[in-house]
Design a protein around this motif. Structure first.
Motif, PDB file in Angstrom:
ATOM      1  N   PHE A 290     -11.622  24.449  29.766  1.00 23.53           N
ATOM      2  CA  PHE A 290     -12.112  23.699  30.944  1.00 23.53           C
ATOM      3  C   PHE A 290     -12.183  22.214  30.530  1.00 23.53           C
ATOM      4  CE2 PHE A 290     -15.158  22.000  33.902  1.00 23.53           C
ATOM      5  CZ  PHE A 290     -14.741  22.276  35.084  1.00 23.53           C
ATOM      6  N   ILE A 291     -12.924  21.843  29.670  1.00 21.22           N
ATOM      7  CA  ILE A 291     -13.034  20.543  28.977  1.00 21.22           C
ATOM      8  C   ILE A 291     -11.857  19.739  28.981  1.00 21.22           C
ATOM      9  CG2 ILE A 291     -14.356  19.042  27.340  1.00 21.22           C
ATOM     10  CD1 ILE A 291     -16.454  21.186  27.134  1.00 21.22           C
ATOM     11  N   GLU A 292     -11.024  20.478  28.046  1.00 24.09           N
ATOM     12  CA  GLU A 292      -9.823  19.784  28.016  1.00 24.09           C
ATOM     13  C   GLU A 292      -8.802  19.599  29.137  1.00 24.09           C
ATOM     14  OE1 GLU A 292      -6.214  20.468  24.764  1.00 24.09           O
ATOM     15  OE2 GLU A 292      -6.855  22.303  25.940  1.00 24.09           O
ATOM     16  N   HIS A 293      -8.895  20.405  29.860  1.00 20.52           N
ATOM     17  CA  HIS A 293      -8.259  20.260  31.519  1.00 20.52           C
ATOM     18  C   HIS A 293      -8.716  19.281  32.247  1.00 20.52           C
ATOM     19  CE1 HIS A 293      -6.116  24.354  30.503  1.00 20.52           C
ATOM     20  NE2 HIS A 293      -5.602  23.317  29.918  1.00 20.52           N
ATOM     21  N   HIS A 294     -10.219  19.017  32.175  1.00 16.16           N
ATOM     22  CA  HIS A 294     -10.744  18.173  33.081  1.00 16.16           C
ATOM     23  C   HIS A 294     -11.474  16.961  32.208  1.00 16.16           C
ATOM     24  CE1 HIS A 294     -10.728  21.877  35.145  1.00 16.16           C
ATOM     25  NE2 HIS A 294     -10.695  21.409  36.253  1.00 16.16           N
ATOM     26  N   ALA A 295     -10.603  16.506  31.349  1.00 20.60           N
ATOM     27  CA  ALA A 295     -11.114  15.344  30.283  1.00 20.60           C
ATOM     28  C   ALA A 295     -11.460  14.128  31.149  1.00 20.60           C
ATOM     29  CB  ALA A 295     -10.186  14.992  29.187  1.00 20.60           C
ATOM     30  N   LYS A 296     -10.889  13.946  32.193  1.00 18.19           N
ATOM     31  CA  LYS A 296     -10.799  12.637  32.954  1.00 18.19           C
ATOM     32  C   LYS A 296     -12.129  12.499  33.908  1.00 18.19           C
ATOM     33  CE  LYS A 296      -6.321  11.369  32.465  1.00 18.19           C
ATOM     34  NZ  LYS A 296      -5.599  12.382  31.740  1.00 18.19           N
ATOM     35  N   ASP A 297     -12.544  13.506  34.340  1.00 20.90           N
ATOM     36  CA  ASP A 297     -13.754  13.712  35.169  1.00 20.90           C
ATOM     37  C   ASP A 297     -14.728  14.539  34.657  1.00 20.90           C
ATOM     38  OD1 ASP A 297     -12.319  15.957  37.536  1.00 20.90           O
ATOM     39  OD2 ASP A 297     -12.592  16.066  35.364  1.00 20.90           O
ATOM     40  N   ILE A 298     -14.886  14.701  33.293  1.00 18.56           N
ATOM     41  CA  ILE A 298     -15.743  15.489  32.962  1.00 18.56           C
ATOM     42  C   ILE A 298     -17.198  14.990  32.800  1.00 18.56           C
ATOM     43  CG2 ILE A 298     -15.848  14.787  30.403  1.00 18.56           C
ATOM     44  CD1 ILE A 298     -15.864  18.380  31.671  1.00 18.56           C
ATOM     45  N   LYS A 299     -17.381  13.394  32.771  1.00 17.39           N
ATOM     46  CA  LYS A 299     -18.407  12.897  32.880  1.00 17.39           C
ATOM     47  C   LYS A 299     -19.427  12.956  34.335  1.00 17.39           C
ATOM     48  CE  LYS A 299     -20.506   8.369  32.189  1.00 17.39           C
ATOM     49  NZ  LYS A 299     -20.155   6.961  31.690  1.00 17.39           N
ATOM     50  N   GLU A 300     -18.533  13.012  35.298  1.00 14.89           N
ATOM     51  CA  GLU A 300     -19.204  13.291  36.589  1.00 14.89           C
ATOM     52  C   GLU A 300     -19.664  14.681  36.779  1.00 14.89           C
ATOM     53  OE1 GLU A 300     -16.488  11.469  36.203  1.00 14.89           O
ATOM     54  OE2 GLU A 300     -17.109   9.905  36.527  1.00 14.89           O
ATOM     55  N   LEU A 301     -19.194  15.574  35.943  1.00 17.52           N
ATOM     56  CA  LEU A 301     -19.678  17.042  36.265  1.00 17.52           C
ATOM     57  C   LEU A 301     -20.844  17.253  35.453  1.00 17.52           C
ATOM     58  CD1 LEU A 301     -16.401  18.889  35.787  1.00 17.52           C
ATOM     59  CD2 LEU A 301     -17.720  19.001  38.013  1.00 17.52           C
ATOM     60  N   GLY A 302     -21.098  16.617  34.368  1.00 19.01           N
ATOM     61  CA  GLY A 302     -22.039  16.928  33.530  1.00 19.01           C
ATOM     62  C   GLY A 302     -21.967  18.221  32.887  1.00 19.01           C
ATOM     63  N   ILE A 303     -23.076  18.505  32.048  1.00 18.41           N
ATOM     64  CA  ILE A 303     -23.387  19.823  31.400  1.00 18.41           C
ATOM     65  C   ILE A 303     -23.591  21.093  32.342  1.00 18.41           C
ATOM     66  CG2 ILE A 303     -25.699  19.675  30.770  1.00 18.41           C
ATOM     67  CD1 ILE A 303     -24.863  21.413  28.266  1.00 18.41           C
ATOM     68  N   ARG A 304     -24.143  20.781  33.284  1.00 21.37           N
ATOM     69  CA  ARG A 304     -24.583  21.736  34.560  1.00 21.37           C
ATOM     70  C   ARG A 304     -23.505  22.073  35.183  1.00 21.37           C
ATOM     71  NH1 ARG A 304     -29.955  22.909  34.647  1.00 21.37           N
ATOM     72  NH2 ARG A 304     -31.480  21.518  33.560  1.00 21.37           N
ATOM     73  N   GLY A 305     -22.679  21.083  35.554  1.00 28.83           N
ATOM     74  CA  GLY A 305     -21.497  21.221  36.448  1.00 28.83           C
ATOM     75  C   GLY A 305     -20.528  22.031  35.621  1.00 28.83           C
ATOM     76  N   VAL A 306     -20.216  21.765  34.381  1.00 25.38           N
ATOM     77  CA  VAL A 306     -19.348  22.282  33.651  1.00 25.38           C
ATOM     78  C   VAL A 306     -19.846  23.900  33.647  1.00 25.38           C
ATOM     79  CG1 VAL A 306     -18.282  22.736  31.265  1.00 25.38           C
ATOM     80  CG2 VAL A 306     -18.598  20.558  32.254  1.00 25.38           C
ATOM     81  N   ALA A 307     -21.009  24.020  33.245  1.00 20.98           N
ATOM     82  CA  ALA A 307     -21.384  25.515  33.165  1.00 20.98           C
ATOM     83  C   ALA A 307     -21.375  26.309  34.396  1.00 20.98           C
ATOM     84  CB  ALA A 307     -23.191  25.554  32.910  1.00 20.98           C
ATOM     85  N   LYS A 308     -21.458  25.596  35.639  1.00 12.32           N
ATOM     86  CA  LYS A 308     -21.367  26.277  36.664  1.00 12.32           C
ATOM     87  C   LYS A 308     -19.929  26.871  37.035  1.00 12.32           C
ATOM     88  CE  LYS A 308     -22.232  25.622  41.931  1.00 12.32           C
ATOM     89  NZ  LYS A 308     -22.757  24.801  42.636  1.00 12.32           N
ATOM     90  N   ARG A 309     -18.998  25.839  36.677  1.00 13.47           N
ATOM     91  CA  ARG A 309     -17.659  25.960  36.817  1.00 13.47           C
ATOM     92  C   ARG A 309     -16.970  27.061  35.911  1.00 13.47           C
ATOM     93  NH1 ARG A 309     -15.040  21.394  39.325  1.00 13.47           N
ATOM     94  NH2 ARG A 309     -13.109  22.270  38.975  1.00 13.47           N
ATOM     95  N   CYS A 310     -17.555  27.194  34.820  1.00 15.23           N
ATOM     96  CA  CYS A 310     -17.208  28.044  33.715  1.00 15.23           C
ATOM     97  C   CYS A 310     -18.041  29.392  33.812  1.00 15.23           C
ATOM     98  CB  CYS A 310     -17.359  27.483  32.277  1.00 15.23           C
ATOM     99  SG  CYS A 310     -16.172  26.251  31.915  1.00 15.23           S
TER     100      CYS A 310
END
Length: 241
Positions: free
Chosen positions: A22-42
């Motif tokens: 997920f981090i690899e595929h969303h590298a360009k907008d990962i900063k906006e998501l933050g760790i909580r956003g990444v956790a939710k999406r995963c």
């Protein structure tokens, strides 16, 4: 970036692999998501992501994302047939250059003592010869008297170690630190004890001591040579400009 290779190296489970993908595929907008956003999406928790970062020897989520983005951007920047490791090591050396330059300036006419063991001794010898050829007072012999308090500011200890946990080297580095002797270390493991006693710790993230694969390539030695060459080259160019 080969996620499966990382999974094999660090014994990652399916959830951890999906986080990296997920981090690899969303590298360009990962900063906006933050760790909580990444956790939710995963469909996982922030704690799981932090544990993944620690498992991969990163200090935390931010360093994991930085590393992933760095590699992804490298892959996007060129055709697969043209990609080499050199841009990565150039970027890695750039990260450490300012402090590296200051250290060499501080010890330009003083004593530099390089310590290592095992295969790392070969790299230490190379660094030593390079420094000598460029006018530094460098040695690879362990003169313990140079680590005494009266030599603080007069001796720089340089350590090369893949794990950063070699017991004798840790003892010497700790003793140097306690006596005010500054340390520059080249290590593969960012969480090693030696990094905590170093004025600057150049980390290549190539430590394979915990790998379950006995045939895992030891990239640390080559990585240190590349990073050191970039650092020294940049320093010498700056010093004569």
């Amino acid at each position: 970036m080969n996620i499966q290779n990382l999974a094999n190296k660090f014994n990652l489970n399916e959830t951890e692999k999906s986080i990296l993908l997920f981090i690899e595929h969303h590298a360009k907008d990962i900063k906006e998501l933050g760790i909580r956003g990444v956790a939710k999406r995963c469909y996982t928790s922030p704690a799981t992501i932090v544990n993944l970062a620690k498992k991969m020897n990163f200090s935390g989520y931010s360093e994991l994302v930085f590393k992933m983005k760095e590699n992804t951007l490298l892959e996007d920047a060129a055709n697969p047939s043209e990609v080499t490791a050199l841009p990565y090591y150039q970027k890695l050396s750039d990260r450490y250059f300012n402090e590296f330059e200051q250290i060499l300036n501080d010890y330009r006419d003083k004593t530099i003592m390089i310590l290592a063991s095992g295969f790392s001794q070969i790299i230490a010898n190379y660094i030593n010869e390079s420094l000598i050829l460029n006018g530094f007072r460098s040695i690879t012999n362990s003169h313990l008297e140079l680590m005494r308090k009266e030599y603080a500011g007069e001796t720089l200890v340089v350590v090369v170690t893949e794990s950063g946990e070699t017991s004798r080297l840790k003892e010497l580095v700790k003793e140097s630190y306690e006596n005010g002797i500054e340390v520059l270390s080249f290590v593969g493991n960012p969480n090693s004890g030696i990094t905590h006693y170093s004025r600057l710790s150049v980390v290549t993230h190539d430590d394979v001591q915990f790998s379950k694969d006995p045939y895992e390539p030891h990239l640390f030695y080559g990585s240190v040579l590349l990073v050191f060459e970039f650092l020294l080259s940049a320093y010498l160019k700056r010093s004569i400009s």
